[in-house]
Design an enzyme around this catalytic site. Structure first.
Site, PDB file in Angstrom:
ATOM      1  N   GLY A   1       0.812  -1.214   0.000  1.00 24.96           N
ATOM      2  CA  GLY A   1       0.000   0.000   0.000  1.00 24.96           C
ATOM      3  C   GLY A   1       0.842   1.259   0.000  1.00 24.96           C
ATOM      4  CB  ALA A   2       1.938   3.890   1.319  1.00 22.11           C
ATOM      5  CG  LEU A   3      -0.948   1.727  -3.832  1.00 22.44           C
ATOM      6  CD1 LEU A   3      -2.170   1.359  -4.676  1.00 22.44           C
ATOM      7  CD2 LEU A   3       0.086   0.607  -3.886  1.00 22.44           C
TER       8      LEU A   3
ATOM      9  CG  HIS B   1       3.441   0.959  -5.271  1.00 22.04           C
ATOM     10  ND1 HIS B   1       3.557   2.025  -4.414  1.00 22.04           N
ATOM     11  CD2 HIS B   1       4.014  -0.094  -4.638  1.00 22.04           C
ATOM     12  CE1 HIS B   1       4.157   1.643  -3.313  1.00 22.04           C
ATOM     13  NE2 HIS B   1       4.453   0.361  -3.416  1.00 22.04           N
TER      14      HIS B   1
ATOM     15  CD  GLN C   1       7.807  -7.309   3.770  1.00 22.60           C
ATOM     16  OE1 GLN C   1       7.061  -8.137   3.258  1.00 22.60           O
ATOM     17  NE2 GLN C   1       8.370  -6.365   3.047  1.00 22.60           N
TER      18      GLN C   1
ATOM     19  N   GLY D   1       9.481  -4.216  -8.638  1.00 22.07           N
ATOM     20  CA  GLY D   1      10.257  -3.040  -9.023  1.00 22.07           C
ATOM     21  C   GLY D   1      11.751  -3.249  -8.835  1.00 22.07           C
TER      22      GLY D   1
ATOM     23  CE  LYS E   1      13.585   3.024  -3.436  1.00 21.77           C
ATOM     24  NZ  LYS E   1      12.816   2.409  -2.402  1.00 21.77           N
ATOM     25  CG  ASP E   2      12.299  -2.606  -2.674  1.00 22.88           C
ATOM     26  OD1 ASP E   2      12.964  -2.074  -1.782  1.00 22.88           O
ATOM     27  OD2 ASP E   2      11.139  -2.255  -2.951  1.00 22.88           O
TER      28      ASP E   2
HETATM   29  O1  PAF Z   1       8.038  -4.618  -1.959  1.00 28.34           O
HETATM   30  C1  PAF Z   1       7.069  -4.716  -1.180  1.00 28.34           C
HETATM   31  O2  PAF Z   1       6.199  -3.838  -1.098  1.00 28.34           O
HETATM   32  C2  PAF Z   1       6.958  -5.934  -0.288  1.00 28.34           C
HETATM   33  O3  PAF Z   1       8.209  -6.374   0.132  1.00 28.34           O
HETATM   34  C3  PAF Z   1       6.162  -7.089  -0.923  1.00 28.34           C
HETATM   35  C4  PAF Z   1       6.837  -7.624  -2.153  1.00 28.34           C
HETATM   36  C5  PAF Z   1       4.767  -6.601  -1.278  1.00 28.34           C
HETATM   37  C6  PAF Z   1       6.017  -8.236   0.073  1.00 28.34           C
HETATM   38  O4  PAF Z   1       5.363  -7.839   1.238  1.00 28.34           O
END
Ligand code: PAF
Length: 283
Positions: A31-33, A37, A61, A148, A150-151
């Site tokens: 979220g917090a798109l 995203h 996580q 993405g 980005k990560d």
């Molecule tokens: O990148 C993210 O927003 C999160 O790590 C993901 C892939 C949705 C998993 O919770």
């Protein structure tokens, strides 16, 4: 847009014969798109008959409970954005749907990819990410999964995970979306002070300069120069690594690697800002 909150309801919908004949694209989010995203969503809409977005702030996580607590949850505006862009289905589960009591936790060996860079600073973070992505894929069973750049480390780990589990889902990497001054878009950027936001531009500038420098300098020199530039600008650097894009190990020469990536995480106002740039990629 259909919104489903339970596994049963989304599966009932997706498992209808006429739906299963369609190509399904999936964009997992917390979220917090933002535009980053939405670029994943746009690509999925282009390439598939049906796009599913999930919004689930995955507790497994987050190492720091405070970070989890502070994670923005603007669900109404997220829904508006998804509707505006034409998302077909939103999966918005509660924790008990994603992690039911009777679910057996899979042991997943990430072969050290989760120990470098972000992993060295966030123990168990990637185990949490892989666990939730695995579960979401089991629920949605998409043809394509959009993540993405980005990560980047997250992307590389999921890529390896899908390969090792012989998943039928194809993983698509979408480039980083940046603000006009170069700052990589992130849900965390809104937490920066005005001064911090101005300072943040140095991160992408350093990466662009490093890419230029890599054409004429050794990777060790590139790294040293970039680190001293960041530090002389008062940056609190968690890491700055030049790594092989597949095994994520630090490298000093790019010859053996098909993909070479520079990844960094810097703290500004106590907020961790990640960014990266690919300096070599052979297809
Ligand atoms: O990148 C993210 O927003 C999160 O790590 C993901 C892939 C949705 C998993 O919770």
């Amino acid at each position: 847009m259909f919104i489903f909150k339970t596994v049963k309801s989304i599966q009932n919908h997706l498992n209808k014969k006429q739906t299963r004949q369609k190509k399904i694209g999936f964009v997992p989010t917390m979220g917090a798109l933002h535009e980053g995203h939405l670029s994943l969503l746009k690509q999925s809409l282009k390439e598939n008959d049906l796009t599913v977005v999930s919004i689930f702030v995955n507790p497994t996580q987050f190492g720091d409970p405070e970070d989890l607590e502070k994670y923005p949850k603007p669900i109404e505006s997220d829904i508006e954005k998804l509707e505006k862009y034409g998302c077909d289905l939103l999966f918005l589960p509660e924790t008990k749907e994603v992690y039911p009591h009777n679910r057996v936790k899979k042991e997943i060996n990430l072969r050290g990819l989760d120990k470098t860079m972000e992993g060295a600073h966030r123990p168990n973070h990637f185990a949490g990410v892989v666990g939730v992505v695995d579960r979401l894929l089991e629920i949605v069973q998409p043809d394509r999964l959009y993540m993405g750049q980005k990560d980047y480390q997250q992307f590389a780990i999921i890529k390896q995970f899908l390969r090792r589990t012989k998943s039928k889902t194809e993983l698509i990497r979408i480039p980083i979306v940046r603000e006009a001054d170069g700052l990589a878009m992130s849900s965390r950027n809104i937490r920066l002070s005005d001064a911090g936001r101005k300072k943040a531009v140095i991160i992408s500038q350093t990466l662009y300069q490093a890419r230029e420098d890599s054409k004429t300098m050794t990777l060790t020199e590139v790294k040293q120069k970039a680190l001293s530039h960041l530090k002389s600008n008062g940056m609190d650097v968690d890491y700055f690594e030049i790594a092989d894009g597949d095994n994520l190990q630090s490298i000093t020469t790019s010859e053996q690697s098909d993909t070479v990536i520079i990844c960094t995480t810097v703290r500004i106002d106590g907020i961790r800002l990640l960014d990266n740039i690919i300096i070599k990629e052979s297809h």
